[in-house]
Design an enzyme around this catalytic site. Structure first.
Site, short mmCIF file in Angstrom:
data_model
loop_
_atom_site.label_atom_id
_atom_site.label_comp_id
_atom_site.label_asym_id
_atom_site.label_seq_id
_atom_site.Cartn_x
_atom_site.Cartn_y
_atom_site.Cartn_z
N HIS A 13 51.55 24.25 0.91
CA HIS A 13 50.85 25.12 0.40
C HIS A 13 50.12 24.41 -0.46
CE1 HIS A 13 49.42 28.33 -1.97
NE2 HIS A 13 50.15 28.16 -3.10
N HIS A 53 49.84 22.91 -8.90
CA HIS A 53 49.60 24.51 -9.59
C HIS A 53 51.00 25.31 -9.57
CE1 HIS A 53 49.05 26.11 -5.56
NE2 HIS A 53 49.51 27.12 -6.04
N GLU A 73 55.84 26.77 -12.50
CA GLU A 73 56.51 27.99 -12.42
C GLU A 73 57.75 27.93 -11.48
OE1 GLU A 73 55.62 31.39 -13.38
OE2 GLU A 73 54.89 29.66 -14.78
N ASP A 74 57.79 27.07 -10.55
CA ASP A 74 58.86 26.96 -9.69
C ASP A 74 59.89 25.91 -9.66
OD1 ASP A 74 57.36 29.29 -8.65
OD2 ASP A 74 56.55 28.14 -7.17
N ASP A 79 44.14 29.35 -3.98
CA ASP A 79 45.47 29.49 -3.88
C ASP A 79 45.68 30.88 -3.34
OD1 ASP A 79 48.23 29.70 -4.48
OD2 ASP A 79 47.91 31.04 -6.03
N ASP A 91 24.24 48.81 16.13
CA ASP A 91 23.08 48.50 16.95
C ASP A 91 21.92 47.64 16.17
OD1 ASP A 91 24.00 49.55 19.15
OD2 ASP A 91 22.95 51.40 19.29
MN MN Z 1 50.30 28.97 -5.06
#
Ligand code: MN
Length: 705
Positions: free
Chosen positions: A50, A74, A78-79, A141, A261
């Site tokens: 990702h 990025h 957070e993760d 993202d 059209d």
């Molecule tokens: Mn992300």
């Protein structure tokens, strides 16, 4: 077994970067891969796929090395267990700031579907991002998440698709990222309304097939005509996006075939003179529809979009929309950062701020095109997108826009005048803050009100909005008049009693004459003037009594009582801060009302001697209930935690601290000046006794300025 992770080095997208930057990018990639190790996406792929895809999208826009590193990192803070400091230490503060900016945007969620709210939310994101690169990373993202949204659960899928449609696609449109804008819209539409999307996409494909002959014929005729006129040109048939077809059908109540059209052609040539030559040649080929010719080359659109537009009647009488432009104009219109800024914006009104932003984005584009000095690029990139506004949430999720520097008081007045007038405290993001706290974009603000509360004149020093300022002024003016009239009545009563009279003795006729002779408009105005010190109570009392009983004798006076709740008409002097129990005197000054001092206050000795008329006897009303400010000076030994010990001792004695000032006297001792709240002298004595018990405290006294 998870699929093998993709490698950065295998991608050709980063070829435009210097080898040094690619090496840094490799480091960031390995760092991120290690941090996300073991994590997978919903699709089962290794998580690193990702951030890599996001960096590749950004590389497609030719962004700088820092942005690409931040893209790779990025989701790391957070993760995973990695902190912002670690990123800063390893990759530098600019990269860490970008990552942090993206994480902040991730934390706020869009709630309301209201259009105005969506607009404010977009502005809030832009204001929070500060650096446009944060928005670009966020958009990339989102694009990758939308491309892979199929793997996500249906409810979440719809929420993300709606947010993309209402927030992120319009932002992309604003920044002129046209291709991105359309892709985000198509993807959102396909997830929000899968059935409609499928039907329309199928119909679009079928229609294209049906009209293939007509389209081919038109394109061929155009190409031939241009070649015959010796004009070098790229001729393209323009695809209609499924979503824009759908929207046109809904908005203009048209059927699919009525929308579809109309056929579009784009002609791209090398320079401006050729644009006009090509247009002339096409007008010779097909008949133009009158009134549809627009020259945006001579007069560019507000967003600097340039092209010539014309509608022609093509073969079989089908209308053909034609755009003619140069290659450079085409690049700008398709993916230039600035090109579509505000194009198709609902309001059509450019504020100065937007114009300024537009100019800046345009210069950014020029710098990128010249691929010049990266430092110059960075300087331009560090400009606030909306430098003059902050966007904050109400507790119900409504977004308010306030000028930069606005405080919680401004917020309270923005919600409602009554809330402003009665606010006593505020919470920002769940924490109690002082009323003067400045708000920042994304803050969630809650105002605490009390029914008896009133605006404080001190607020005028820090409010930023006209609404707050004028409401506070208006309230104070009305209040002050009432308070002054009240005090004036008491001062007058005291003066009358000193003359052995009373207010009750004064008849209406006397009042009328004294009011008229004194040039006042009403009895209340006369009383307010007394309260404000504009007229002397003794003089008015004598006049009143002269009219009722000309032979009255003067007698000894009694004093005025002070409750401390009179408001602005009575002020407690800040030089000596009198509290109930202190011996006090009052001075009446023009326009100031009554100012109360301790009777031995050193600041007033000279005035009492030289202007004795100004001074009147006052005493405390025994029924005072409010708290009063007293100042104390504490000399303590300079030791760790001493301030906390002193403060907690004060709190334990039932007092609040209003302010603290400390001065480093010597290395060993510190002198601290506290303004605390007490009910009266006994209470103050209790606080001081408690402080003396602390071994840290070497000297302690009530303070005077
Ligand atoms: Mn992300």
């Amino acid at each position: 077994m998870a699929a093998a992770a993709p490698q950065l080095s295998e991608s050709e997208r980063f070829g435009y970067l210097k080898p040094k930057d690619v090496a840094r990018l490799e480091e960031a990639y390995r760092f991120s891969e290690a941090a996300h190790a073991g994590q997978t996406r919903q699709s089962g792929e290794p998580y690193i796929s990702h951030p890599l895809a996001v960096a590749e999208i950004l590389a497609g826009w030719h962004l700088d090395g820092q942005t690409l590193m931040a893209a790779l990192l990025h989701d790391v803070t957070e993760d995973t267990a990695v902190t912002k400091d670690e990123i800063s230490d390893t990759f530098g503060k600019p990269v860490a700031d970008l990552v942090d900016g993206v994480s902040k945007l991730d934390k706020i969620e869009f709630q309301s579907a209201e259009q105005v709210q969506a607009e404010n939310f977009r502005k809030m994101l832009l204001a929070m991002a500060r650096d446009v690169r944060v928005i670009l990373i966020k958009l990339a993202d989102r694009l990758h998440n939308m491309r892979t949204l199929g793997a996500v659960a249906p409810a979440k899928r719809r929420r993300i698709a709606r947010e993309t449609m209402e927030i992120y696609a319009p932002i992309a449109n604003r920044l002129g990222l046209n291709t991105l804008y359309h892709e985000l819209q198509e993807l959102s539409f396909s997830h929000l309304f899968p059935m409609r999307y499928r039907v329309l996409a199928k119909a679009t494909k079928a229609a294209r097939g049906n009209r293939r002959e007509m389209i081919g014929k038109t394109l061929d005729a155009v190409k031939k005509k241009l070649a015959d006129s010796r004009i070098d040109a790229v001729v393209q048939g323009r695809e209609k996006h499924v979503y824009s077809t759908y929207r046109k059908m809904i908005e203009k109540h048209l059927t699919f075939s009525e929308v579809h059209d109309i056929f579009g052609i784009r002609v791209i040539v090398k320079d401006v003179p050729t644009c006009y030559l090509a247009m002339g040649a096409l007008h010779g080929l097909f008949k133009p529809i009158p009134g549809k010719f627009k020259d945006y080359i001579a007069i560019p659109k507000g967003n600097s979009y340039q092209s010539i537009h014309t509608d022609l009647i093509g073969p079989y009488g089908v209308p053909v929309e034609v755009q003619v432009r140069t290659e450079q104009m085409h690049r700008l219109a398709e993916s230039g950062v600035a090109s579509h800024w505000l194009y198709k914006d609902e309001t059509d009104q450019l504020s100065d701020l937007q114009k300024q932003t537009h100019r800046w984005l345009q210069s950014l584009l020029e710098i990128q095109n010249q691929s010049g000095d990266p430092r110059e690029f960075l300087e331009h990139v560090k400009v606030d997108l909306f430098p003059d506004e902050v966007y904050v949430f109400t507790p119900k999720g409504r977004i308010l826009s306030l000028p930069r520097g606005a405080t919680t008081v401004d917020f309270a007045y923005a919600v409602h005048t009554d809330i402003g007038n009665r606010c006593v405290a505020a919470k920002v993001n769940g924490e109690l803050v002082p009323l003067r706290q400045e708000l920042r974009s994304g803050d969630r603000v809650e105002v605490i009100t009390a029914s008896h509360a009133k605006p404080n004149p001190g607020w005028l020093q820090y409010v930023r909005t006209g609404k707050a300022r004028s409401n506070i002024r208006h309230f104070l003016k009305t209040m002050q008049y009432e308070e002054s009239a009240n005090l004036g009545e008491r001062l007058l009563d005291q003066a009358l009693r000193a003359l052995k009279g009373s207010l009750a003795d004064v008849d209406d006729a006397s009042w009328e004459r004294v009011v008229r002779d004194g040039g006042a408009r009403s009895k209340d105005e006369l009383l307010a003037d007394i309260g404000l010190g504009k007229r002397l109570p003794a003089v008015v009392a004598r006049r009143l009594l002269k009219h009722t009983d000309p032979h009255r004798e003067e007698a000894l006076g009694t004093s005025v009582t002070i409750r401390g709740t009179e408001g602005m008409a009575v002020q407690l002097a800040t030089c000596c801060r009198p509290i109930p129990g202190d011996a006090i005197v009052g001075s009446i000054k023009k326009g100031q009302g009554l100012v109360v001092h301790q009777s031995d206050c050193p600041a007033i000795i000279r005035s009492r001697k030289n202007e004795p008329d100004q001074w009147i006897d006052v005493e405390w009303d025994p029924r005072t209930t409010r708290l009063f400010q007293a100042a104390i000076q504490v000399m303590v030994e300079n030791q760790r935690g001493v301030l906390a010990r002193v403060a907690s001792q004060i709190a334990e004695a039932g007092s609040n601290i209003d302010s603290i000032a400390t001065a480093e006297d010597r290395a060993l001792f510190t002198s601290m000046h506290f303004v605390i709240e007490v009910a009266n002298r006994q209470h103050l004595a209790r606080v001081m006794r408690a402080l003396r018990r602390l071994p840290d405290v070497k000297k302690l006294a009530r303070a005077r300025e």
